[in-house]
Design a protein around this motif. Structure first.
Motif, PDB file in Angstrom:
ATOM      1  N   LEU A  17       0.834  -1.211   0.000  1.00  0.00           N
ATOM      2  CA  LEU A  17       0.000   0.000   0.000  1.00  0.00           C
ATOM      3  C   LEU A  17       0.867   1.259   0.000  1.00  0.00           C
ATOM      4  O   LEU A  17       0.604   2.219  -0.730  1.00  0.00           O
ATOM      5  CB  LEU A  17      -0.926   0.005   1.222  1.00  0.00           C
ATOM      6  CG  LEU A  17      -1.991  -1.091   1.304  1.00  0.00           C
ATOM      7  CD1 LEU A  17      -2.849  -0.891   2.550  1.00  0.00           C
ATOM      8  CD2 LEU A  17      -2.867  -1.112   0.064  1.00  0.00           C
ATOM      9  N   ALA A  18       1.922   1.255   0.819  1.00  0.00           N
ATOM     10  CA  ALA A  18       2.811   2.423   0.880  1.00  0.00           C
ATOM     11  C   ALA A  18       3.609   2.572  -0.414  1.00  0.00           C
ATOM     12  O   ALA A  18       3.917   3.695  -0.841  1.00  0.00           O
ATOM     13  CB  ALA A  18       3.766   2.290   2.068  1.00  0.00           C
ATOM     14  N   ALA A  19       3.920   1.451  -1.056  1.00  0.00           N
ATOM     15  CA  ALA A  19       4.712   1.490  -2.294  1.00  0.00           C
ATOM     16  C   ALA A  19       3.962   2.184  -3.430  1.00  0.00           C
ATOM     17  O   ALA A  19       4.580   2.659  -4.390  1.00  0.00           O
ATOM     18  CB  ALA A  19       5.100   0.079  -2.722  1.00  0.00           C
ATOM     19  N   THR A  20       2.635   2.273  -3.325  1.00  0.00           N
ATOM     20  CA  THR A  20       1.860   2.924  -4.385  1.00  0.00           C
ATOM     21  C   THR A  20       2.065   4.443  -4.401  1.00  0.00           C
ATOM     22  O   THR A  20       1.538   5.132  -5.276  1.00  0.00           O
ATOM     23  CB  THR A  20       0.353   2.615  -4.257  1.00  0.00           C
ATOM     24  OG1 THR A  20      -0.126   3.053  -2.982  1.00  0.00           O
ATOM     25  CG2 THR A  20       0.095   1.122  -4.416  1.00  0.00           C
ATOM     26  N   LEU A  21       2.871   4.956  -3.464  1.00  0.00           N
ATOM     27  CA  LEU A  21       3.289   6.366  -3.557  1.00  0.00           C
ATOM     28  C   LEU A  21       4.107   6.606  -4.827  1.00  0.00           C
ATOM     29  O   LEU A  21       4.332   7.761  -5.211  1.00  0.00           O
ATOM     30  CB  LEU A  21       4.106   6.755  -2.331  1.00  0.00           C
ATOM     31  CG  LEU A  21       3.291   7.250  -1.122  1.00  0.00           C
ATOM     32  CD1 LEU A  21       4.137   7.216   0.141  1.00  0.00           C
ATOM     33  CD2 LEU A  21       2.764   8.661  -1.377  1.00  0.00           C
ATOM     34  N   ALA A  22       4.533   5.538  -5.480  1.00  0.00           N
ATOM     35  CA  ALA A  22       5.224   5.677  -6.771  1.00  0.00           C
ATOM     36  C   ALA A  22       4.338   6.388  -7.791  1.00  0.00           C
ATOM     37  O   ALA A  22       4.842   6.984  -8.753  1.00  0.00           O
ATOM     38  CB  ALA A  22       5.633   4.301  -7.301  1.00  0.00           C
ATOM     39  N   TRP A  23       3.015   6.338  -7.597  1.00  0.00           N
ATOM     40  CA  TRP A  23       2.088   7.008  -8.519  1.00  0.00           C
ATOM     41  C   TRP A  23       1.922   8.502  -8.211  1.00  0.00           C
ATOM     42  O   TRP A  23       1.461   9.262  -9.053  1.00  0.00           O
ATOM     43  CB  TRP A  23       0.717   6.332  -8.477  1.00  0.00           C
ATOM     44  CG  TRP A  23       0.556   5.196  -9.422  1.00  0.00           C
ATOM     45  CD1 TRP A  23      -0.041   5.215 -10.652  1.00  0.00           C
ATOM     46  CD2 TRP A  23       1.003   3.847  -9.231  1.00  0.00           C
ATOM     47  NE1 TRP A  23       0.008   3.964 -11.233  1.00  0.00           N
ATOM     48  CE2 TRP A  23       0.642   3.100 -10.377  1.00  0.00           C
ATOM     49  CE3 TRP A  23       1.680   3.179  -8.211  1.00  0.00           C
ATOM     50  CZ2 TRP A  23       0.921   1.743 -10.533  1.00  0.00           C
ATOM     51  CZ3 TRP A  23       1.968   1.835  -8.348  1.00  0.00           C
ATOM     52  CH2 TRP A  23       1.595   1.134  -9.497  1.00  0.00           C
ATOM     53  N   ALA A  24       2.288   8.925  -7.012  1.00  0.00           N
ATOM     54  CA  ALA A  24       2.021  10.300  -6.572  1.00  0.00           C
ATOM     55  C   ALA A  24       2.608  11.379  -7.486  1.00  0.00           C
ATOM     56  O   ALA A  24       1.978  12.415  -7.699  1.00  0.00           O
ATOM     57  CB  ALA A  24       2.505  10.493  -5.132  1.00  0.00           C
ATOM     58  N   PRO A  25       3.797  11.187  -8.068  1.00  0.00           N
ATOM     59  CA  PRO A  25       4.369  12.266  -8.904  1.00  0.00           C
ATOM     60  C   PRO A  25       3.859  12.315 -10.340  1.00  0.00           C
ATOM     61  O   PRO A  25       4.318  13.166 -11.111  1.00  0.00           O
ATOM     62  CB  PRO A  25       5.881  11.944  -8.898  1.00  0.00           C
ATOM     63  CG  PRO A  25       6.085  10.878  -7.881  1.00  0.00           C
ATOM     64  CD  PRO A  25       4.802  10.150  -7.780  1.00  0.00           C
ATOM     65  N   ASN A  26       2.952  11.444 -10.741  1.00  0.00           N
ATOM     66  CA  ASN A  26       2.567  11.306 -12.154  1.00  0.00           C
ATOM     67  C   ASN A  26       2.281  12.629 -12.867  1.00  0.00           C
ATOM     68  O   ASN A  26       2.900  12.968 -13.865  1.00  0.00           O
ATOM     69  CB  ASN A  26       1.336  10.406 -12.271  1.00  0.00           C
ATOM     70  CG  ASN A  26       1.676   9.050 -12.851  1.00  0.00           C
ATOM     71  OD1 ASN A  26       2.783   8.568 -12.681  1.00  0.00           O
ATOM     72  ND2 ASN A  26       0.731   8.435 -13.526  1.00  0.00           N
ATOM     73  N   GLY A  27       1.291  13.365 -12.384  1.00  0.00           N
ATOM     74  CA  GLY A  27       0.897  14.605 -13.043  1.00  0.00           C
ATOM     75  C   GLY A  27       1.990  15.652 -13.005  1.00  0.00           C
ATOM     76  O   GLY A  27       2.176  16.409 -13.965  1.00  0.00           O
TER      77      GLY A  27
END
Length: 489
Positions: A390-400
């Motif tokens: 769940l914490a690893a999905t912070l990989a998506w945070a910088p997308n935009g």
């Protein structure tokens, strides 16, 4: 008074060009146009843009990723049904990105020439037909060919959507706007997981396997969305029927002002200029590393959760635990719900503070640590491993935020080419990530080593993002350096 429209230019391009020339020479618009534009409420216009553009592109993103990644859910049954090994599955998942990467730049150049509504609709209808045809797979070679075709037909969608948004939004606004669109990459898994659970449960109905129902039901809506896009997507600000004449003038004014200011600041405008700009390649490398990690998670998440849940289930001695397909599909939805939440919150905070670099670097650092934790806890604590996921999905945070960078140094044909180049190289990560996981799982017998490699790659991406300088940073550093030199002298 505007000059006659030159041959080969649309009326919109001619008007925009004349407006840009006036701004360059006089510093402002003609009096009548300036008065008209000044009467516009910017928040109202942006709200109209958001309501017209973002939900359409969000829906396209969801459909795109459902059709692209439903293979991850289908694999639970499909691999058994057709006798596919982890290696065959990994190659099939990866080969999609060969066609995807090769076709992006030519696709985006076609879009610039013929317009987003027409070209996006051609791409969407084509990929919907290919996605539905997956229900007829009968062997590995048909599987490989369809994955290659799906990549080619989807190739221009994301760079095309980004370029179209850049004609309506400024470089400061596009980060948040694109975050709402790219949130669909994560939410597609939230929507797709329970949908896949229900469709896989149809196994045997009307003589079709559950994985066949999955491809049929999820492919047909894409074709319909492609037809809708052709009719209902505004081609440009000047042709946006949902805007008043004054609002159209205001959008054209600020777009022309932005182009004029960027041109004077030395921003790239030609297609080859984007290719020769070092920032294009640097961002491509950042996105390549980032995408490798994310695609590895997307394509293998259901199978990794299947493994973790199975390890934690009661079962008879000497027998492997077999979790229900629907349970795995539903558990898979949770990490991607977190990913979408992180993406939107991070983009909004970045826009509010005006800061980009650390809004990209910090989430990637946390994701790297979470992946390392997941690698170490999978064998003895599935619960802790799932929390780490769940914490690893912070990989998506910088997308935009990452996709707001190109607008700071590219415009026009350069933006179309540059974003397509960045995205095409980034999506090579879609070949590397799934193949990497499959290879390590096959050779090591578990997922721990592969996930630790992803943790290291995410850490390397942090170093790259921390050292990236956008034009404003470089200009500031240059001014500081000159001042220091002057003081020394």
């Amino acid at each position: 008074m505007l000059k006659p429209v030159r041959k080969g230019l649309t009326e919109d391009e001619a008007v925009s060009g004349e407006t840009e020339k006036l701004i360059k020479t006089t510093g402002h618009l003609p009096h009548s146009k300036a008065e008209e534009a000044n009467a516009v409420d910017q928040k109202v216009v942006l709200a109209k843009l958001n309501s017209h553009l973002l939900w359409k592109f969000f829906a396209l993103t969801v459909l795109c990723y459902i059709d692209r990644t439903n293979l991850a859910f289908a694999a639970i049954q499909l691999n058994k049904s057709l006798g596919f090994t982890e290696h065959i599955y990994g190659v099939g998942a990866s080969i999609f990105f060969v066609g995807y990467s090769i076709c992006q730049i030519p696709s985006n150049l076609i879009l610039v020439r013929v317009g987003a509504p027409l070209w996006l609709s051609v791409l969407i209808v084509s990929w919907g037909i290919v996605a539905t045809a997956f229900a007829a797979i009968n062997g590995k070679w048909m599987f490989y060919i369809l994955r290659l075709l799906l990549g080619a037909t989807e190739s221009g969608t994301f760079p095309g959507m980004w370029y179209h948004l850049s004609t309506f939004y400024t470089d400061k606004e596009i980060g948040v706007a694109y975050s709402y669109v790219s949130a669909g990459t994560a939410l597609s898994q939230v929507i797709g997981a329970p949908l896949a659970a229900g469709l896989l449960a149809l196994d045997g109905w009307l003589g079709l396997a559950g994985w066949q129902w999955l491809f049929i039901v999820e492919g047909i809506p894409t074709v319909l969305m492609g037809l809708y896009t052709k009719v209902n997507l505004a081609e440009s600000p000047a042709k946006a029927s949902f805007l008043t004449p004054a609002e159209k003038a205001w959008l054209q004014q600020r777009h022309a002002e932005s182009k004029a200011n960027k041109t004077m600041a030395g921003v790239e405008v030609s297609a080859w200029g984007a290719v020769h700009n070092w920032r294009t390649w640097y961002l491509a490398l950042i996105n390549l590393c980032d995408s490798t990690v994310k695609y590895a998670i997307i394509y293998w998440c259901p199978l990794i959760i299947y493994h973790m849940v199975g390890e934690n289930m009661p079962h008879a001695a000497g027998e492997a635990a077999v979790p229900h397909d629907a349970v795995v599909a539903l558990l898979t939805a949770l990490p991607f719900g977190f990913a979408a939440f992180f993406m939107l919150i991070n983009a909004r905070h970045s826009a509010a503070t005006g800061e980009r670099r650390w809004h990209v670097t910090i989430p990637l650092a946390i994701s790297s640590l979470a992946l390392a934790s997941m690698s170490h806890t999978m064998a003895h604590s599935p619960f802790l491993a799932f929390m780490s996921l769940l914490a690893a999905t912070l990989a998506w945070a910088p997308n935009g935020i990452l996709y707001s960078y190109p607008a700071t140094f590219l415009q026009g044909a350069a933006a179309a080419t540059g974003v397509a180049l960045i995205n095409s190289i980034a999506n090579i990560g879609g070949m590397i990530g799934p193949y990497l996981i499959g290879t390590f799982k096959h050779s090591k017998g578990d997922y721990s080593t592969a996930i630790m490699v992803l943790a290291g790659l995410s850490a390397f991406t942090c170093v790259l993002t921390a050292n990236f300088k956008e034009p404003s940073d470089a200009k500031h550093d240059s001014q500081v350096s000159r001042k220091a030199h002057d003081i020394a002298v």
